[in-house]
Scaffold this motif. Structure first.
Motif, short mmCIF file in Angstrom:
data_model
loop_
_atom_site.label_atom_id
_atom_site.label_comp_id
_atom_site.label_asym_id
_atom_site.label_seq_id
_atom_site.Cartn_x
_atom_site.Cartn_y
_atom_site.Cartn_z
N GLN A 85 0.83 -1.21 0.00
CA GLN A 85 0.00 0.00 0.00
C GLN A 85 0.87 1.25 0.00
O GLN A 85 0.57 2.22 -0.71
N SER A 86 1.93 1.24 0.77
CA SER A 86 2.82 2.40 0.82
C SER A 86 3.55 2.60 -0.50
O SER A 86 3.66 3.73 -1.00
N LEU A 87 4.03 1.52 -1.10
CA LEU A 87 4.74 1.63 -2.37
C LEU A 87 3.81 2.08 -3.49
O LEU A 87 4.18 2.90 -4.32
N PHE A 88 2.59 1.55 -3.50
CA PHE A 88 1.62 1.96 -4.51
C PHE A 88 1.27 3.44 -4.34
O PHE A 88 1.23 4.19 -5.30
N SER A 89 1.05 3.84 -3.10
CA SER A 89 0.73 5.25 -2.84
C SER A 89 1.89 6.15 -3.24
O SER A 89 1.67 7.24 -3.77
N ALA A 90 3.12 5.70 -2.99
CA ALA A 90 4.28 6.50 -3.36
C ALA A 90 4.39 6.68 -4.87
O ALA A 90 4.96 7.66 -5.34
N ALA A 91 3.82 5.77 -5.63
CA ALA A 91 3.83 5.91 -7.09
C ALA A 91 2.65 6.72 -7.60
O ALA A 91 2.78 7.51 -8.53
N VAL A 92 1.48 6.55 -6.98
CA VAL A 92 0.27 7.19 -7.47
C VAL A 92 0.14 8.64 -7.00
O VAL A 92 -0.27 9.50 -7.78
N VAL A 93 0.49 8.91 -5.77
CA VAL A 93 0.33 10.27 -5.24
C VAL A 93 1.06 11.31 -6.09
O VAL A 93 0.47 12.34 -6.44
N PRO A 94 2.33 11.08 -6.46
CA PRO A 94 2.98 12.09 -7.32
C PRO A 94 2.27 12.27 -8.67
O PRO A 94 2.16 13.38 -9.18
N LEU A 95 1.76 11.16 -9.23
CA LEU A 95 1.03 11.25 -10.49
C LEU A 95 -0.21 12.13 -10.35
O LEU A 95 -0.47 13.00 -11.16
N VAL A 96 -0.94 11.93 -9.27
CA VAL A 96 -2.15 12.72 -9.02
C VAL A 96 -1.79 14.18 -8.71
O VAL A 96 -2.42 15.11 -9.22
N VAL A 97 -0.75 14.39 -7.92
CA VAL A 97 -0.34 15.76 -7.56
C VAL A 97 0.09 16.54 -8.80
O VAL A 97 -0.32 17.68 -9.01
N VAL A 98 0.90 15.90 -9.65
CA VAL A 98 1.33 16.57 -10.89
C VAL A 98 0.12 16.85 -11.76
O VAL A 98 -0.03 17.94 -12.31
#
Length: 140
Positions: free
Chosen positions: A31-44
């Protein structure tokens, strides 16, 4: 020189693979690794959305694709978060499967959104309707 984004992505992949190999039984790890990949995508994506929307540089199609991606991420995240509590009580809901479908669709749409905004702002020769032929899209 080597692009910093590619270096960061490569480093993330190496670290994520190592962590997954050494801690395969911990759901919080994934969950942490997935979030670390998705959160920057959403933020950008959100940053581009806000900047381009304010400046009037986002096409209608790109705007709708970005909004749909954010909605799907939100619904998928909600299902993912509630899955542990509801899994034993209502396994027929298949919340984990819905999370996979929604997050995959949202990731695809977010990438399309970023491409559409980039094409629009760079005034590239490739018209946005042609990019949708190259990348299958959801009807929004």
């Amino acid at each position: 020189g080597i692009n910093a984004e590619y270096m960061g992505l490569t480093l993330y992949c190496i670290v994520a693979t190592a962590i997954t190999v050494f801690l395969p039984e911990h759901p919080a790890t994934f969950q942490s690794l997935f979030s670390a990949a998705v959160v920057p995508l959403v933020v950008v994506g959100l940053r581009w959305y806000m900047n381009c929307e304010h400046a009037g540089k986002t096409g209608y199609r790109a705007q709708r694709v970005g909004e749909a991606a954010l909605l799907l991420y939100s619904i998928g995240g909600l299902l993912w978060g509630t899955e542990p509590a509801l899994c034993d009580k209502a396994p027929w809901l298949q919340l984990h499967a819905w999370w996979h479908l929604l997050s995959a669709s949202a990731t695809h749409m977010c990438i399309q959104y970023l491409l559409l905004v980039r094409i629009t702002n760079l005034k590239a020769e490739l018209h946005e309707s042609k990019i949708l032929v190259v990348l299958p899209t959801h009807m929004v």
